[in-house]
Design a protein around this motif. Structure first.
Motif, PDB file in Angstrom:
ATOM      1  N   ARG A 129     -25.899 -18.949 -51.922  1.00  0.00           N
ATOM      2  CA  ARG A 129     -24.943 -19.846 -52.566  1.00  0.00           C
ATOM      3  C   ARG A 129     -25.715 -21.040 -53.107  1.00  0.00           C
ATOM      4  O   ARG A 129     -26.753 -21.403 -52.569  1.00  0.00           O
ATOM      5  CB  ARG A 129     -23.883 -20.291 -51.579  1.00  0.00           C
ATOM      6  N   SER A 131     -25.415 -25.153 -54.764  1.00  0.00           N
ATOM      7  CA  SER A 131     -24.633 -26.366 -55.027  1.00  0.00           C
ATOM      8  C   SER A 131     -25.529 -27.309 -55.810  1.00  0.00           C
ATOM      9  O   SER A 131     -26.744 -27.343 -55.611  1.00  0.00           O
ATOM     10  CB  SER A 131     -24.159 -27.012 -53.721  1.00  0.00           C
ATOM     11  N   SER A 156     -22.680 -26.521 -63.450  1.00  0.00           N
ATOM     12  CA  SER A 156     -22.412 -26.947 -62.070  1.00  0.00           C
ATOM     13  C   SER A 156     -22.271 -25.739 -61.160  1.00  0.00           C
ATOM     14  O   SER A 156     -21.589 -24.776 -61.499  1.00  0.00           O
ATOM     15  CB  SER A 156     -21.115 -27.754 -62.000  1.00  0.00           C
ATOM     16  N   GLN A 158     -21.203 -24.407 -57.305  1.00  0.00           N
ATOM     17  CA  GLN A 158     -20.483 -24.671 -56.062  1.00  0.00           C
ATOM     18  C   GLN A 158     -20.033 -23.328 -55.504  1.00  0.00           C
ATOM     19  O   GLN A 158     -18.872 -23.002 -55.490  1.00  0.00           O
ATOM     20  CB  GLN A 158     -19.284 -25.590 -56.338  1.00  0.00           C
ATOM     21  N   GLY A 159     -21.001 -22.493 -55.128  1.00  0.00           N
ATOM     22  CA  GLY A 159     -20.685 -21.161 -54.622  1.00  0.00           C
ATOM     23  C   GLY A 159     -21.753 -20.175 -55.031  1.00  0.00           C
ATOM     24  O   GLY A 159     -22.935 -20.510 -55.105  1.00  0.00           O
TER      25      GLY A 159
END
Length: 170
Positions: A129, A131, A156, A158-159
């Motif tokens: 993952r 971030s 961006s 986020q995962g």
């Protein structure tokens, strides 16, 4: 440090790493020089990678689009051939990377300097993952006969790595 039992994969090992302007990836159309610190470990059948890296300079050019290929998660089963997909390794991953100020990207119509921080983590057999965010600097996008100056370009995370958010004004 290493403790290894020849009969089993239960040994342990640790390697501390310090990079100072090291060419960590080097091809004619893709290269990265980085500095940073980290630790690689092996414990109870699990690979650990922890560290902080800074990109001193880099250039990444995408190869022209070629023939389509299957995704890594596709398994082709042929009659009479027994296959089983390999299990992902057991990971303990926590790496932070700063792209610095001298990273140039060229490909898919985009030419830009990239900057930003990204953190990659994974536990067990989970997919890595991410971030953080990557921003374009002095970017240009050429597509459909247009040459667009990028005023804002933010990727961006986020995962999962393959599902970033994209915020572009050109």
């Amino acid at each position: 440090e290493m403790q290894i039992d020849r009969g089993e994969l239960a040994g342990t090992a640790a390697l501390d790493v310090r990079l100072d302007h090291v060419g960590v990836w080097q091809l004619p159309e893709q290269w990265i020089a980085a500095s940073g610190t980290g630790q690689l470990t092996w414990q109870a059948g699990s690979v650990g990678v922890r560290g902080q890296l800074g990109v001193d300079a880099g250039y990444w050019q995408l190869a022209p689009a070629g023939m389509p290929r299957l995704s890594d998660d596709v398994v082709v089963i042929r009659p009479g051939v027994a296959t089983r997909p390999a299990a992902r390794p057991n990971l303990d991953l926590d790496v932070t990377a700063d792209l610095g100020r001298r990273f140039l990207f060229n490909g898919a119509g985009l030419t830009a300097r990239l900057a930003g921080d990204i953190r990659l983590t994974a536990r067990g057999r989970d997919l890595p993952r991410a971030s953080g965010a990557i921003q374009t600097r002095d970017g240009r996008f050429d597509a459909y006969g247009q040459q667009l100056a990028i005023e804002r370009g933010i990727l961006s995370f986020q995962g999962l790595l393959d599902n970033p958010a994209l915020d572009v004004l050109a």
